[in-house]
Design a protein around this motif. Sequence first.
Motif: not given
Length: 275
Positions: A10-13, A42-45, A215-216
């Motif tokens: 999960a990455t910030d945008y 792959f998730c964007i948060s 989770i990363y």
Amino acid sequence: MGRFRGVLLATDYDDTLYSTNATISPENRQAIEYFVAEGGKFCISTGRSYINFAIQMEKERLPVNAPVILSNGASIYDFATEESLWLKHLPPLAPRHLAQVCRAFPQVGFEAYHQDEVFTFRANEVTRHHLTRCHLTGVPRAIEAMPVPWIKVILQHPDPGMLQQVQTYVRTQWPEDYDVTFSNPYLLEVTAKGANKGLSVLWVANHLQVKRQDIYCVGNGLNDIPMLQVSALSFAPANSYPAVRAAADVVLPSCDESCVAEMIRQLEARYPATP
């Protein structure tokens, strides 16, 4: 099966995946495509709301294969199925509470997000810059004339010290009603209590049947700290705020140096390829 099968990234945008010159580097894009091809989720948060992040999904052709966390965790949306999976609005008394805040701090303005519209009260230079960057049009409106419910509110002022006072005020007045976090020193974001990036990452992980140890998360803003706290190994780009770097297990190169690609390279050591 893929070396990253059962792993959630999960990455910030903004200022994490998205560089300061408003691009996603070829290195980041190639690394994400590799991560997904190897079975990873792959998730964007992001703090961005649906109405402006949908623009990014179309413009950047973002390679997500997991639900996207929006509005600092107040919304979870699956762009693949065009389905809202989870949504938590501000409480019904939010307009009255925000009117009280604005009386106490007459220099402060805000944006209120309702469905596909953004309403502004006492717009200032920060408001105008933020709306321009997000390709949004704010509709000036008296607080009592704004439609409800709101998904989030962004309080804005060019003096971070003023907003820190506002944060303390809201937390003191209504401690059980709101999460109040900075996305940058000039944007103080208000969501419903329990609507934050950390709890939303856990929701997505559970939805995808990803274990906690897989989770990363990576992010640069103070609003990213809750998701770093639920990460098995947490990451922050070098351009992060000092408190965020201190909260992370690993400090990566900056967002302008393809930090997400470097994160994926480091995850390879934790998930070696199988013969």
